[in-house]
Structures are given as C-alpha cells and as structure tokens.
Design a protein around this motif. Sequence first.
Motif, PDB file in Angstrom:
ATOM      1  N   GLN C 107     -14.909  -5.761  -0.567  1.00 53.18           N
ATOM      2  CA  GLN C 107     -16.359  -6.370  -0.388  1.00 53.18           C
ATOM      3  C   GLN C 107     -16.153  -7.363  -1.218  1.00 53.18           C
ATOM      4  OE1 GLN C 107     -18.927  -2.533  -0.183  1.00 53.18           O
ATOM      5  NE2 GLN C 107     -19.674  -3.779   1.419  1.00 53.18           N
ATOM      6  N   ASP C 128     -10.651  -3.649  -4.655  1.00 50.71           N
ATOM      7  CA  ASP C 128      -9.264  -3.451  -4.027  1.00 50.71           C
ATOM      8  C   ASP C 128      -9.368  -4.677  -2.798  1.00 50.71           C
ATOM      9  OD1 ASP C 128      -7.284  -1.050  -2.185  1.00 50.71           O
ATOM     10  OD2 ASP C 128      -6.847  -3.112  -3.255  1.00 50.71           O
ATOM     11  N   THR C 130      -7.114  -6.692  -1.548  1.00 53.86           N
ATOM     12  CA  THR C 130      -6.160  -6.503  -0.580  1.00 53.86           C
ATOM     13  C   THR C 130      -5.982  -5.274   0.305  1.00 53.86           C
ATOM     14  OG1 THR C 130      -4.389  -6.119  -1.951  1.00 53.86           O
ATOM     15  CG2 THR C 130      -5.061  -8.456  -1.488  1.00 53.86           C
ATOM     16  N   LYS C 131      -6.828  -4.299  -0.098  1.00 48.50           N
ATOM     17  CA  LYS C 131      -6.731  -2.928   0.333  1.00 48.50           C
ATOM     18  C   LYS C 131      -5.482  -2.326   0.140  1.00 48.50           C
ATOM     19  CE  LYS C 131     -10.077  -3.293   3.977  1.00 48.50           C
ATOM     20  NZ  LYS C 131     -10.478  -3.176   5.434  1.00 48.50           N
ATOM     21  N   SER C 132      -4.648  -3.014  -0.814  1.00 48.96           N
ATOM     22  CA  SER C 132      -3.391  -2.438  -1.149  1.00 48.96           C
ATOM     23  C   SER C 132      -3.520  -1.073  -1.615  1.00 48.96           C
ATOM     24  CB  SER C 132      -2.890  -3.230  -2.121  1.00 48.96           C
ATOM     25  OG  SER C 132      -1.577  -2.811  -2.916  1.00 48.96           O
ATOM     26  N   VAL C 133      -4.231  -0.725  -2.459  1.00 44.88           N
ATOM     27  CA  VAL C 133      -4.619   0.690  -3.297  1.00 44.88           C
ATOM     28  C   VAL C 133      -5.123   1.452  -2.444  1.00 44.88           C
ATOM     29  CG1 VAL C 133      -5.679   2.050  -5.144  1.00 44.88           C
ATOM     30  CG2 VAL C 133      -4.928  -0.447  -5.662  1.00 44.88           C
ATOM     31  N   THR C 135      -4.375   1.596   0.660  1.00 40.48           N
ATOM     32  CA  THR C 135      -3.387   2.032   1.588  1.00 40.48           C
ATOM     33  C   THR C 135      -2.297   3.047   0.845  1.00 40.48           C
ATOM     34  OG1 THR C 135      -3.213  -0.326   2.590  1.00 40.48           O
ATOM     35  CG2 THR C 135      -1.301   0.978   2.936  1.00 40.48           C
TER      36      THR C 135
END
Lengths: 395, 557, 177
Positions: C107, C128, C130-133, C135
């Motif tokens: 956000q 997070d 890039t939504k990497s974690v 994922t």
Amino acid sequence: MSLIDISGNLLFVAFIAYLVATLLFGGSIKQSNATGKNTDKWGKVAIVVTIIGLLSQLGYFITRWVYSGHAPVSNMFEFTTAFGMFIVGAFVLIYFIYRVTALGLVALPVALLIIAYASMFPSEVSPLVPSLQSYWLTIHVITAALGQSILAISAVAGLIYLLKVVDLKKPSKQRFWLEAVMFFLVVVVGFVVATSVFNMMDYDSTYSYLDKEGKERQIDYNMPPLFGMNEYKAVEEHGMSPLVEMPALINAKKLTTVVWSLLVGSILYLLIRLIARRRISAIFQPFVKRVNLQLVDEIGYRSVIIGFPVFTLGALIFAMIWAQLAWSRFWGWDPKEVWALITWLFYAAFLHLRLSKGWEGEKSAWLALIGFGIILFNLIAVNLILAGLHSYASA
Amino acid sequence: MENIICACGHSNPYGTKLCEKCGRPLTEEGKQTKVVDMRYDGTAIRSKTYNTTFVDKIWNFFSSVKVGIALIIITLVAASIGTILPQAIYVNAPEPSKAEYYEKVYGVLGKLYNNLGLSHLYNTWWFQILVGMLAISIIVASLDRGLPLHKSLKNQRVKRHESFMKRQRIIAEGQVPNADETLDKVEQKMSELKYRVRRDGSALLAERGRFARYGPYINHVGLIIFLTGVMLRLVPGFYVDETIWIREGETRAIPGMDGYFIKNNKFILETHDEKQQGGEASQGVNVMAKNYQTDITLYKQPEGALPGDSDNLEKLRDYSIRVNHPLKENGFALYQMNYRLNELRQMNFNLVNKASEESQGQIEIDLTNPKKEYDLGNGSSVQILVYTPDFDGFENGEPQTKTSIPNNPAFLFRMTTPETPKGEVSFVEIRKPPLEPLGENKYRMKFAGAEMRNSSNFTIRKDSTIPILFVGGVIFMIGVVIGSYWNHRRLWLQVDPDGRVLMAAHVNKNMFSMKKDLDTVTTFAGLPPYKDQLDKPEDDNKSAKPGTKEKEGDSTL
Amino acid sequence: MEKKKKRLVIRTIILAVLVFAIGYTVYGTATKDKVELLAVGSKAPDFTLVDLNGEKHKLSDYKGQGVFLNFWGTWCKPCEKEMPAMDRQYKVFKDQGVQTLAVNIAQTDFEVQNFVDRYELTFPVVIDKTKSVMTAYNVGNLPATLLIDPDGKVAKIVTGEMTEAKIASYMELVKPK
C-alpha cells in the motif's frame, strides 16, 4: 470490381458447378443403370464440371486470402466454406483412385449443403482479433479441416453402403435411422430456406432481456421470435410477439432458429414424401443399385485410415502447439477441445473395431455416419451453443 | 502349458496358431478354416495362454482389445458430459462462490452438476483412473501382441508348409514349364517392385514394408510417452502456473520466478476503426481489439539478493508481451492474458471558496503516493488526514476501505487558508457532496480531473514437460503414419522340379495395392492366375475381373 | 516352469509400476490445489524490507530470537482489529526475545503511516512494495501470521483474526529457551 467481389462471385460459380455436377452424376448413374454399361461420358463431364467448380472455389479462397491478409478460415462462414471445399477436393481425389460415380451423387450434395449453411453466417471480411494473429491459424485450421473432410468421405461411402443394403420394405431400426439421416439433411435445407427467406424480407426485431447473470442486454432477432428471452421487453418489434418466454439459461433466439429450421424442414420433408410417395432413402436407392459394396466399404475404411493421421496432426497436435503459445496452456478442456478429442477417440475406436474385431460392412458404415455426426456436432453445437474460448459466431 | 510340437519337428510355444517354422495350422480350428487369421502371423497371444494366477487374470483383462475399445468409448462419453455445462475454470466468479454460481445460473441441474464433481470432471479421481486404465490397456495389449509378432516376423522362414499357403487369402496353383526360370523371373520382377526377395531351394519369399506392421506399436509408445509427460506435471519443479495483475508504472516480483521482477511501462490497446463485427461480438472476445500489448522491462536481482530487496535490480531487457508472443526467459514464459482499463492514478482538486467560487490553487494527488500536506504557496495548504482508496462506509466514525484498489477513493481533507487559519475539515467522496463534520465550511475541495492507468494480467508458466509431450506426439504421428500409409506385403512361391507351382500372398491391409503387384508378376513370370478366397461373387458388378477391379493410384495408399 | 515364474514376476512388476503411477497422479492432483503458506518446520525465507523510517529489516537480523511475522493491509478488518493487541503483546515480549514485524502488502506510505499513527503502533512496520516477500511466503488471504523460532524455522502458521490471548500464546511459543 474489387478482389472481394470477385471472390464472392467465384464462390457462387463453384456452388452452381457443384449443383450441375450432382445432376450429371445422377444422370450418369441412371444411364449406366439403364444400359447396363459403365458409361463414362456423363461421368466424365460430371467430374470435369466438379473440377471446374473446385478450381473456382479455390479461386474464391485465394482471392479472399489476398484481400483479407489472412487465411480465410477465421470465422464460421470462412471455415465452413473451406470445409465444403476440402470435401469436394477429397471426393475428387478418391474418385480418381476408385472411380465410383455414386460417391459424387452423395459427396457433392453434402458439400453443397455445407456451403449453403455457411452462407447463412456473416460473411464480411473482419480483421483478426489478437489471439488469431498467428501463422498457426493457417496451419492448424487448414490441416484440421482437411482431416475432417477426408473423414467425411467415409460417411459418404457409409451412406451409400447403407442405402444399398438396408431393406426399405420392412420396418427396422436401420430403416428408421437411415431415413432419420435423410430428414436431418432436409432440416439443414430448412435452415437455409428459412434464413434466406427472412433475410430477403429484411426481418429484424430487437428486444432487451436479462442474461443469466442478471445483467440487462439487447438482442436482435433475424427470424420471427417464436421464443422470447428471459424477461424480454420489446424495443422494436415486427410481425409477432414471442409465444413462449424462456429462462435466462436458454438462448431463445437460437432456439427460435432451430425450431424454424425444424418447422420448415419438416414441411419440406412432408412435401417430398407426399410428392414422391416414398421415403427419401427409397428415392436414392435405385441410384446405388450397381455399386460394388466391397469397394464402397473399402473406400469408407481408406478414408478413415488416410484422414485419421491428418486429423490428429491438425486438430490435436497443431492445436496444442498453438494453444500453448496463445493461451499459455496446450490443453484446457474447453468444449471444442474436448469434442475434438471425442472425435479422435471415436475414430480410434472405429479403426480398432475394424482392424481387430473385424467390424466391416454395415457396422462400419453406421460408425462412419456417427463419426461424421460428431464432427458436425463440433462444427455446429459446440460453436454456437456451448460457450468457450473457441466459439466463433452466433446464428 | 506344454509346447506344441509341429509335424515338421519344430517346438512351438503353447497357444501358437501357426507353426513358427513351417506355418502348418496347429489348432483344430485353424485346420478347419479356409483362410487363417494372419493378424499376428499366427503367433500365440500371450494373454490368451496363461490364465492361472490373479495377476494373469488382471493382465489378460487389460490385454483384450475389446476391453480397450470399451475404455475408449467410456472415456469419450465421460468427456462429453463435461461439456454440458461450463467447467468450473471457465466460470466467471471468484473461487469460493462458484458453487453458488452454478445454482444461481443453472438452477437445480447446475447444483447437481457441481455437487457431483462434474464441473471439475477432468480433474476427478475417476476420470484420471479411467485414462490410467486406458494407458494400462495400451501397454499390456501392445506387449502381449507386439513382442510375439516381432519374434515371428524376424524368424519367419522362406519355405512354408502347403497347409499354410493354401490358407492364405490369395492363392494360385498350377503348372509352369521351367521351375528355375519361373523362380528367377519372379525374383527379378519382385525386386524391381522393390520387394526384398529371399530364396530357399525351391521356395521364394518376397517381402515389402515389414516396418509398417510396427506402426501401431510405435504410436502406442508415443501415447504412453505423452501421458507420462502429463503425469510428470505433478512432480514438483516441472510445472509452474501463476498469475499476476500489474498496473502501469508498477514494479512487481514475478510469482513463481524467484529473483525476477517485472515493470509495466505501458499498456497499449489498438482497436479497429470499423464498427463492431457482428459475429464474434457476443462471445466476450474483445472484438474491437486489433492489438493489445504490454511494454515491460524485465529485471533480475543480483545473485544472493533476498526477497524484498529491490535495490540494484539488473535490467535484463525490454519486451512487448502480446497474445501469441509470450516473454520467454530461463524456461519460463509470460503470457499476455487479460487487461483492465482506466483505474484512477491521480486526482486533482481545487481549493475553492464556496461563496466566490474562487480557487486558491490546485493539488494533484498521486494515488500511489499521496502526500500528507500540499502547500499551495499562497498561504493556503491542504492536508490529507485520511485516504481510503475504496471507501465503503464509516465505522466508529472512521472511514473504512473495502480493498486497496482505488475504485472509490475518498479523502478527509483539512483546508487551511489565510481566511481560515485554524483549518476546516471536509470529507470528500467522488460524486457526492462533501461531508463537513465540524460545522459548515467556507471552503471546499472541488474535483478537477483525474488521470487513469491500465493494468495487465499475465500468466506465468514453466512447463518442463513440454519436450516430453512433444516427443510423445511426434512418435505417435510417426507410428500412425507408418501404420496407415504403408502396408506389409508378402508373396510366397514354391515351384517343384516337376513344374507344379503353389503361390500365396498376404497383406495386412489394402489388398488392392498388392493385387496390382500380383498382376504384374503373374503376367511377367507366367504364373497361374490367382484367386481371392474371400471374394464374394457380385451379380451386378460387371467389371469384376479378379485382380483388375479398379484403377489404383499411388501404390503406397 | 522357470519361464512361467519369470513371466509372472515381470507382469506383476509392470502392473505394480502402472498402478503406482496412476495412484501418484490421482493423489498429486487432489493435493496440489491446497496451496498453503510454507509448511511448518521449513526454513522461513530470509528477506529484506524497508520500514517507514527508511531502515532496513532483514529476517536474519532476528536470528536467535523468535519472530512474530504478520502480513496485513488497511482494508483487512480482522488485521485492523488485532493490531492494538499485537502492539501490547509486542511490548511485553520484546525484551523476552520475541520480535514483531508487520509486513504491509504494497500500500502507499501514506496509508500505512496513517494507520500506524492512528493506532500508535510501536513495532516495526515494513512495506512489501513489489509483493516479493508475499510471493516468497505464498501469502494468499489476510491476515496471515507466521511464528518463526529462534533457529529460523516456521513453528506455526495462523490465518484469520487472533485474540490477544492467542497472540500471547503464540509469542510464548517461539520464545528462546
């Protein structure tokens, strides 16, 4: 005259040629029935006319390809016309191998019906949606259509076989189903007649309705609405109001088309029966009197053995390669894919029954008809009724 | 399970129909029939011989062609049931509410369909077992028939017993003047016709296209490889299937592809100018689209970097992903699947005096990074106290947001102007009059335009089973082509020194092609005319001369 | 009879292999869709994210201590409800060797800061972007909390709202011995 007009004219020429050739083939058979000789003259003319028609249709195909910039197999109209053309092509090939004139008498009308059916669908050249913009369109669709058309010849041969062997004087399951096949062909004519007549009258009514997800939509009817859509309201109505309202699940417009076809087809059928005073099978039976059953059975079998690999290659293998490229998965169990698989399994069963279980002759002929029925189901019902990524057009 | 000793002295495995060495029929049934069954060259089909243990019974069950055909048909029927209603994967509803969808849209039938598992038909345990049984049938039946057939074809002898020859479909008997000359002539002609000719004293065997017999077995191998490939997808590591939605301007880690990031630079949609094409309109296929693509940049984290670390991303390349042109990298492929247009990205507001309609200035709120305070530079400023991207009501006086997507943005502003130094509070939701909780305000925030952005949806796919599937498919095609377009022809000839000649011929399919060859060699070598023992006389087929019925095209067809 | 026995053995082996293959396929299909967060007992993937003050937090920074790793978003009502309780327990346990780290799912800084200010949260909150974690941890539904033991292994996975008592007990679970 633009290329697309030329294309349309060539198709029309082909259509007429096939019609004339059918009559010539009929004449050739009648002649040889009468004289007891295998007269080649009428037959020769008939095949020449057929080839002229085929070349003309090839011209339609090529000119349309050039005009539109893509292989003309991208919508219902284009694909089905191509299918008809390939059937004629397959017939010509088989004719030169086996020289059975009766084949022409059945193959050509079937091709004619298919082309006529195709012409009831929108034929404007439309640009390709992104998923179709690939040379796989050409490779997959054309090979699949070729395979299906070769398999179709087995149904033609099967029909001829049955017309000769089924005893039409005694009631039996075979007699009933053979006539049922004839009736189905007449219903297709009915569809063509009904669509054409209402087209000529420029019939057009519009209704609003609620679709199966509750959203409001509009729909145009090109035939008087026997059935109304879910919660329909007339936006612009001519001639008549719907007689029965259908639940959201059923596409009343398509149902209307089907029922009109059945009505007109039934009327036509009754007229034919009244005028000819016998079953349609009986009308055709004399034409196949002199056919060599073993030969026709052999043709039926050979078409499958030739066509099966082509069909596998086009409808399954090329299809899977393209699907993987376009949709990220080579197989998604969508209705068209499933019915292609069903077709494939069916013909595999056909070959096993024939080669290992000795199912020849009449049994093989019925199987061939059923197989073609499955192909038609894929062409008609799956495209128009069952939804999916693959559905081409709405009637 | 005793071996059968033939009159010629050779010991045959139990169940053999025709002696492996000389061809004599070994069974009573075989001795009675006019034409023997040559499908497997008379070898024993193993399953029909050993039938004692439980394992044997199972084996024999799967070896039966009848059972195999039944399995094909059952599979075909079962598959068709899955097309009555759309399968769950194609239903346009979020995962948990699919059951309701079936009931709501398709009624009782739908509910039943879903409850019985028919909406997931192709994934059910019973469908998989069905296909598995088909696979077992293919393997067992092929082993049972293929191995003995191969042995027999490999070991077949040139000289066959008379009782074998007389029971072939095509036979010829008669006299010739010169035995050796006849044999030589036949050898010459058949070699010309591309047959492989072997001689054994007064016997001759001309054979062509033996490889065609293996066609079915090869295509079965191909099918099994294909099915094995399909099965391997379940083994971890072989198959990745993920999906990602990413908006223009965003950089996101690619699910399923560790260490890779993707940035959506721009989504492009091109439409055709002409009006809607009638046919495809109702299908949900976007008919107006001429082309749609996402211009992206692909990044990779440096070695050893941890998830979450987006510093030092190494740019790999730019690419435009569009339908039929996935992005390929390191065994993975990203496919352009779907897109959404016009999501709010920025909203502009003017700070306006209600009475005079005069604006104090404009603020531009970047919805991806709203600021706490916007100074208008003329003594006025606007603070954002609360921002809810997807406003759906108040709870305990606090504005709530349904999701993090700006579908319905709302702001709680504090407007400070020289005229109103203490600041006024205003809650602004799109297309609604502002709420003024602390009393009526002199100023308000007036909406002055917005900027949108698009999002793209990609499917991330890694499928290491594809090469296996491809190999299986190719082998299948080879087998089916070999089996369909070629045939196995054999001609046996025996000429006694006194000139008595006995000829027999066999083809596994398409007798017409062989008959052409037989006619040629009969004429050339002066053999007695042959007859087809399966020929049924046809009264009205005037052109029926045995062997010269119709013209043949290519001899390979 | 040797041959017969050999035949039996071969047939049994072939059938057994095929049955196993089919069984594996059926089982695999049935279980593959149950995609969960990481399995309990597996090593929690290390990651690095930046908090609202610009400081980096690595999971491995906390080695030797237990970690209460919570994934959340402002739109997630249960997340919101449990935050005050989380804060209270954080204060209790942070000197007992259990750290709390809250990972917001992509956000805006504004919303996250606003939220933190409103609830006066004192534990580190990272975003997070890039939504990497997300994922890497296979996070699907929120809230999702992983309890990581001092050795870096996942001790427990909790989805859904937690009561304060539960929060306390979970933190107790990963307290270093």
